[in-house]
Design a protein around this motif. Sequence first.
Motif, PDB file in Angstrom:
ATOM      1  N   ALA A  90      -0.872   9.760  -1.414  1.00  0.00           N
ATOM      2  CA  ALA A  90      -0.160   8.490  -1.300  1.00  0.00           C
ATOM      3  C   ALA A  90      -0.057   8.050   0.161  1.00  0.00           C
ATOM      4  O   ALA A  90      -0.268   6.874   0.487  1.00  0.00           O
ATOM      5  CB  ALA A  90       1.231   8.623  -1.917  1.00  0.00           C
ATOM      6  N   THR A  91       0.243   9.000   1.047  1.00  0.00           N
ATOM      7  CA  THR A  91       0.350   8.682   2.470  1.00  0.00           C
ATOM      8  C   THR A  91      -0.981   8.199   3.025  1.00  0.00           C
ATOM      9  O   THR A  91      -1.051   7.195   3.743  1.00  0.00           O
ATOM     10  CB  THR A  91       0.821   9.920   3.252  1.00  0.00           C
ATOM     11  OG1 THR A  91       2.049  10.403   2.701  1.00  0.00           O
ATOM     12  CG2 THR A  91       1.032   9.584   4.720  1.00  0.00           C
ATOM     13  N   PHE A  92      -2.046   8.907   2.682  1.00  0.00           N
ATOM     14  CA  PHE A  92      -3.378   8.541   3.162  1.00  0.00           C
ATOM     15  C   PHE A  92      -3.783   7.157   2.665  1.00  0.00           C
ATOM     16  O   PHE A  92      -4.321   6.342   3.425  1.00  0.00           O
ATOM     17  CB  PHE A  92      -4.398   9.588   2.709  1.00  0.00           C
ATOM     18  CG  PHE A  92      -5.813   9.239   3.065  1.00  0.00           C
ATOM     19  CD1 PHE A  92      -6.287   9.442   4.340  1.00  0.00           C
ATOM     20  CD2 PHE A  92      -6.656   8.695   2.119  1.00  0.00           C
ATOM     21  CE1 PHE A  92      -7.595   9.103   4.676  1.00  0.00           C
ATOM     22  CE2 PHE A  92      -7.961   8.364   2.432  1.00  0.00           C
ATOM     23  CZ  PHE A  92      -8.431   8.564   3.715  1.00  0.00           C
TER      24      PHE A  92
ATOM     25  N   GLY B 195      -4.258  -0.227   4.881  1.00  0.00           N
ATOM     26  CA  GLY B 195      -3.701  -1.130   5.875  1.00  0.00           C
ATOM     27  C   GLY B 195      -2.282  -1.575   5.589  1.00  0.00           C
ATOM     28  O   GLY B 195      -1.743  -2.423   6.310  1.00  0.00           O
ATOM     29  N   ILE B 196      -1.658  -1.029   4.535  1.00  0.00           N
ATOM     30  CA  ILE B 196      -0.285  -1.396   4.210  1.00  0.00           C
ATOM     31  C   ILE B 196       0.666  -0.966   5.319  1.00  0.00           C
ATOM     32  O   ILE B 196       1.635  -1.654   5.641  1.00  0.00           O
ATOM     33  CB  ILE B 196       0.132  -0.781   2.863  1.00  0.00           C
ATOM     34  CG1 ILE B 196      -0.710  -1.376   1.737  1.00  0.00           C
ATOM     35  CG2 ILE B 196       1.621  -0.992   2.597  1.00  0.00           C
ATOM     36  CD1 ILE B 196      -0.437  -0.770   0.385  1.00  0.00           C
ATOM     37  N   THR B 197       0.370   0.180   5.918  1.00  0.00           N
ATOM     38  CA  THR B 197       1.165   0.679   7.033  1.00  0.00           C
ATOM     39  C   THR B 197       0.252   1.411   7.993  1.00  0.00           C
ATOM     40  O   THR B 197      -0.964   1.475   7.781  1.00  0.00           O
ATOM     41  CB  THR B 197       2.297   1.605   6.523  1.00  0.00           C
ATOM     42  OG1 THR B 197       3.154   1.949   7.620  1.00  0.00           O
ATOM     43  CG2 THR B 197       1.722   2.867   5.908  1.00  0.00           C
TER      44      THR B 197
ATOM     45  N   SER C  55       3.724   3.805  12.435  1.00  0.00           N
ATOM     46  CA  SER C  55       4.906   3.358  11.709  1.00  0.00           C
ATOM     47  C   SER C  55       5.492   4.482  10.861  1.00  0.00           C
ATOM     48  O   SER C  55       6.721   4.694  10.851  1.00  0.00           O
ATOM     49  CB  SER C  55       4.553   2.164  10.817  1.00  0.00           C
ATOM     50  OG  SER C  55       5.664   1.764  10.046  1.00  0.00           O
ATOM     51  N   LEU C  56       4.629   5.213  10.153  1.00  0.00           N
ATOM     52  CA  LEU C  56       5.118   6.325   9.335  1.00  0.00           C
ATOM     53  C   LEU C  56       5.674   7.449  10.193  1.00  0.00           C
ATOM     54  O   LEU C  56       6.629   8.120   9.803  1.00  0.00           O
ATOM     55  CB  LEU C  56       3.984   6.843   8.445  1.00  0.00           C
ATOM     56  CG  LEU C  56       3.552   5.923   7.307  1.00  0.00           C
ATOM     57  CD1 LEU C  56       2.390   6.539   6.553  1.00  0.00           C
ATOM     58  CD2 LEU C  56       4.710   5.660   6.344  1.00  0.00           C
TER      59      LEU C  56
END
Length: 254
Positions: free
Chosen positions: A180-182, A188-190, A194-195
């Motif tokens: 999910a993180t990848f 390009g959502i985040t 930022s994370l």
Amino acid sequence: MSNTGDRPEQPQAPLIEHLIELRSRLLRSVVAILVIFLGLYAFANDIYLFVAQPLMALLPEGSQMIATEVASPFLAPFKLTLVAAVFIAVPYVLHQAWAFVAPGLYDNEKALAIPILTSSVLLFYAGAAFAYYVVFPLLFSFFTQTGPENVAVMTDINAYLNFVLKLFFAFGVAFEIPIATFLLIASGITTVESLSKKRPYIILGCFVVGMLLTPPDVISQSLLAVPMYLLYEVGLLFGRLARRKKERREAEEE
């Protein structure tokens, strides 16, 4: 100029042909699940005993599980065997889904999708195994030792099955955090930056989830929260690597 991102050239298939192929893929998946289920059904009771072992090992000598409904001795092993069949068939089902959508993907999307699908399956299996071998013994040890002394623990087989299936699913999904993180980064959502700045909130969220899914003690909560956070960091790492690879590719094309 590289053509790795070009859409495969092929005639547009009519909608009815897509629907026929989709039906064929779904039918193959259902048949695979049924074949596995029929092969496992002779061992349905053994499979249930295996899943019940973490609790049975902690019950007092001579204790046993009970069935409070007439059909439970049949339905509980039946349900578990069906779930096990789906669990085992997941790679084949995903292969059928992949075969259906792959012709319409870009080459670079294909190269990314295969590792993501493979790692998603492996991580889900890893989460279920972690629940069985690490979490279940801790949970059931806590539950069986904190009750009143004069209360005999005799768990209903159907209630137990529902409980462990929820945990299997919860931990399987929790172990999908790197994927999910990848995907959030790759789409390009985040961004990684930022994370990374949200680490304090992520750590807090991991412990909140650990508190909700495990007994109220620091050790068992940490056994879920710490792996979840480490998996989050793994997702960030792969996000950084993917970004660097993309930057190098863009530099070469210029």
